[in-house]
Design a protein around this motif. Structure first.
Motif, PDB file in Angstrom:
ATOM      1  N   VAL A  64       0.851  -1.203   0.000  1.00 55.57           N
ATOM      2  CA  VAL A  64       0.000   0.000   0.000  1.00 55.57           C
ATOM      3  C   VAL A  64       0.883   1.249   0.000  1.00 55.57           C
ATOM      4  CG1 VAL A  64      -1.655   1.327   1.348  1.00 55.57           C
ATOM      5  CG2 VAL A  64      -1.995  -1.130   1.061  1.00 55.57           C
ATOM      6  N   TYR A  68       0.908   3.913  -3.157  1.00 58.54           N
ATOM      7  CA  TYR A  68       0.191   5.190  -3.040  1.00 58.54           C
ATOM      8  C   TYR A  68       1.002   6.373  -2.527  1.00 58.54           C
ATOM      9  CZ  TYR A  68      -3.967   2.545  -4.102  1.00 58.54           C
ATOM     10  OH  TYR A  68      -4.880   1.765  -4.742  1.00 58.54           O
ATOM     11  N   VAL A  69       2.113   6.107  -1.832  1.00 59.36           N
ATOM     12  CA  VAL A  69       2.773   7.224  -1.144  1.00 59.36           C
ATOM     13  C   VAL A  69       3.998   7.713  -1.916  1.00 59.36           C
ATOM     14  CG1 VAL A  69       3.809   7.974   1.031  1.00 59.36           C
ATOM     15  CG2 VAL A  69       1.929   6.326   1.060  1.00 59.36           C
ATOM     16  N   VAL A  75       1.304  10.921   6.029  1.00 59.75           N
ATOM     17  CA  VAL A  75       0.604   9.721   6.497  1.00 59.75           C
ATOM     18  C   VAL A  75       0.200   9.948   7.952  1.00 59.75           C
ATOM     19  CG1 VAL A  75       0.852   7.255   7.027  1.00 59.75           C
ATOM     20  CG2 VAL A  75       1.882   8.190   4.939  1.00 59.75           C
ATOM     21  N   LYS A 121      -2.128  11.584   2.483  1.00 59.49           N
ATOM     22  CA  LYS A 121      -2.281  10.545   1.461  1.00 59.49           C
ATOM     23  C   LYS A 121      -2.921   9.293   2.052  1.00 59.49           C
ATOM     24  CE  LYS A 121      -1.971   9.567  -2.721  1.00 59.49           C
ATOM     25  NZ  LYS A 121      -1.101   9.937  -3.781  1.00 59.49           N
ATOM     26  N   LEU A 122      -2.444   8.928   3.256  1.00 61.77           N
ATOM     27  CA  LEU A 122      -2.971   7.719   3.911  1.00 61.77           C
ATOM     28  C   LEU A 122      -3.299   7.993   5.368  1.00 61.77           C
ATOM     29  CD1 LEU A 122      -0.439   4.780   3.216  1.00 61.77           C
ATOM     30  CD2 LEU A 122      -2.484   5.319   1.908  1.00 61.77           C
ATOM     31  N   VAL A 124      -3.484   5.295   8.441  1.00 63.94           N
ATOM     32  CA  VAL A 124      -3.281   3.864   8.744  1.00 63.94           C
ATOM     33  C   VAL A 124      -3.646   3.612  10.194  1.00 63.94           C
ATOM     34  CG1 VAL A 124      -1.689   1.922   8.615  1.00 63.94           C
ATOM     35  CG2 VAL A 124      -1.260   3.939   7.262  1.00 63.94           C
ATOM     36  N   CYS A 148     -12.005  11.020   4.987  1.00 66.78           N
ATOM     37  CA  CYS A 148     -10.975  10.602   4.018  1.00 66.78           C
ATOM     38  C   CYS A 148     -11.449  10.870   2.589  1.00 66.78           C
ATOM     39  CB  CYS A 148     -10.637   9.133   4.219  1.00 66.78           C
ATOM     40  SG  CYS A 148      -9.615   8.864   5.671  1.00 66.78           S
ATOM     41  N   THR A 153      -8.209  10.880   0.524  1.00 63.73           N
ATOM     42  CA  THR A 153      -7.204  10.176   1.337  1.00 63.73           C
ATOM     43  C   THR A 153      -7.608   8.714   1.434  1.00 63.73           C
ATOM     44  OG1 THR A 153      -6.846  12.169   2.657  1.00 63.73           O
ATOM     45  CG2 THR A 153      -6.212  10.075   3.679  1.00 63.73           C
ATOM     46  N   LEU A 154      -6.632   7.831   1.373  1.00 61.63           N
ATOM     47  CA  LEU A 154      -6.939   6.402   1.492  1.00 61.63           C
ATOM     48  C   LEU A 154      -6.901   5.996   2.969  1.00 61.63           C
ATOM     49  CD1 LEU A 154      -7.466   3.983  -0.429  1.00 61.63           C
ATOM     50  CD2 LEU A 154      -5.027   3.462  -0.247  1.00 61.63           C
ATOM     51  N   VAL A 156      -6.558   3.054   5.554  1.00 59.63           N
ATOM     52  CA  VAL A 156      -6.073   1.670   5.623  1.00 59.63           C
ATOM     53  C   VAL A 156      -6.414   1.121   7.002  1.00 59.63           C
ATOM     54  CG1 VAL A 156      -4.051   0.177   5.435  1.00 59.63           C
ATOM     55  CG2 VAL A 156      -4.185   2.267   4.069  1.00 59.63           C
ATOM     56  N   TYR A 178     -12.163   4.488  -1.148  1.00 61.70           N
ATOM     57  CA  TYR A 178     -11.072   5.075  -0.346  1.00 61.70           C
ATOM     58  C   TYR A 178     -10.700   4.223   0.859  1.00 61.70           C
ATOM     59  CZ  TYR A 178     -11.402   9.195  -3.211  1.00 61.70           C
ATOM     60  OH  TYR A 178     -11.369  10.038  -4.278  1.00 61.70           O
TER      61      TYR A 178
END
Ligand SMILES: Cc1ncc(COP(=O)(O)O)c(C=O)c1O
Length: 334
Positions: A64, A68-69, A75, A121-122, A124, A148, A153-154, A156, A178
């Motif tokens: 991931v 994506y990053v 993050v 971006k993420l 987590v 998100c 933004t993803l 996770v 997302y």
């Protein structure tokens, strides 16, 4: 008992079944992942193209980040949490925005949603989080995912402890592109040694994630063992039930010794120690009796022990060793 693995052997009849899958063909041929994909899709109630196998949950996390990053992107992660999130941030040159737990070990959801902006971006999150157990509820997941989506933004969700844990974000993958849900065969399924995990997400994300995968996303033997355990789910559910029972017993026993024990939705307990007991010394003393436990020292976990929970008889032996220790002069432990 310091890495949240399965701490008991599989029964001999299960070992015999697993060994029977180590065939000459399984060793000499390249892996054939389709049977596991089909079974997993059916077991989870998702489409085949919403899944990607990985080398443990860890391999999924790495994919991931790699997919994506970009360097300099941000993050968001809770702290403390799984130790590899900062490592993958460093690997991809991402900027890690850590959202710390309070001294009372709580982490209000607003603190996380407010940290997300157009540069994120993420996000987590381990659900449940470890080493401080924090379960994100359905309504919190809904709110997080909305935030998100607004910022592209993803999200996770690392569900390594499923199904020790309560709930799951999996149903949301049908509603939002997302979200990536990551799972593991290391914990409840007890297969930490063969490195098997998976990601579930919108098929477009899975297509992107495919681009960074190794030629074969998992090993033949790991997949064969994973498939066998999915076909015999009772091996996992029986183990989870034993851990739950041991955990409840352990907490009561620790409370009876005047100690607190936190956590309910993974295979571990967190024990805040009183100042007269030094976590490292207690862990060292338990090691001499054959119990490897983890001493957490970084705030807000100053002087906490984390102990992986296995079956009830193991918990009983641990408590006997602990009592033995505390019965001795305490200078050695302070
Ligand atoms: C929250 C969390 N995520 C991921 C992992 C890694 O799991 P795996 O063994 O599947 O790589 C762990 C392992 O301890 C974990 O605690």
């Amino acid at each position: 008992m310091d890495r949240n693995e399965r701490t008991m052997d599989f029964p001999p009849e299960v070992m015999a079944e697993l060994r029977a899958r180590v065939t000459p063909f399984a060793l000499r041929a390249y892996p054939e992942p389709e049977p596991l994909y089909q079974k997993l899709a059916e077991w989870l109630g998702v489409a085949r193209d919403q899944l990607l196998l990985s080398s443990g949950a860890d391999g999924a996390l790495r994919s991931v980040f790699e997919t994506y990053v970009e360097p300099g992107e941000e993050v968001v992660a809770a702290a403390p949490s799984y130790a590899m999130y900062p490592v993958y941030c460093a690997l991809t040159d991402a900027k890690l925005k850590e959202i710390p737990f309070d001294a009372n070990l709580s982490l209000p959801i607003d603190r996380i949603t407010e940290a997300v902006d157009d540069n994120t971006k993420l996000v987590v999150l381990a659900n449940p989080n470890q080493p401080i157990e924090r379960v994100y509820t359905d309504s919190e997941i809904t709110a997080l995912l909305e935030t998100c989506q607004q910022h592209k933004t993803l999200l996770v969700m690392d569900e390594a402890y499923f199904p020790f844990g309560q709930g799951s974000a999996l149903p949301w993958i049908k509603r939002s592109p997302y979200l990536v849900v990551i799972r593991s065969f290391s914990k409840a399924f007890g297969l930490a040694g063969v490195r098997l995990g998976y990601m579930a997400s919108h098929s477009e994300n899975i297509k992107q994630l495919h681009k960074v995968r190794a030629m074969y996303e998992a090993h033949s033997l790991g997949m064969a063992f994973g498939l066998y355990l999915l076909e015999h789910e009772e091996i996992m559910t029986d183990y989870v039930a034993q851990v739950r029972q041991a955990l409840a017993w352990l907490k009561k026993a620790l409370e009876g010794m005047g100690l607190e024990a936190l956590g309910q939705w993974t295979n571990s307990v967190l024990i805040p120690l009183p100042p007269e007991l030094d976590g490292h010394k207690v862990a060292g003393a338990l090691k001499t009796q054959g119990f490897w436990v983890r001493a957490e020292k970084k705030p807000p976990l100053d002087n906490h022990l984390r102990i992986t929970v296995g079956p009830p008889e193991q918990a009983q032996r641990l408590i006997a060793a602990f009592k033995n220790l505390l019965a001795k002069p305490q200078e050695a432990l302070s």
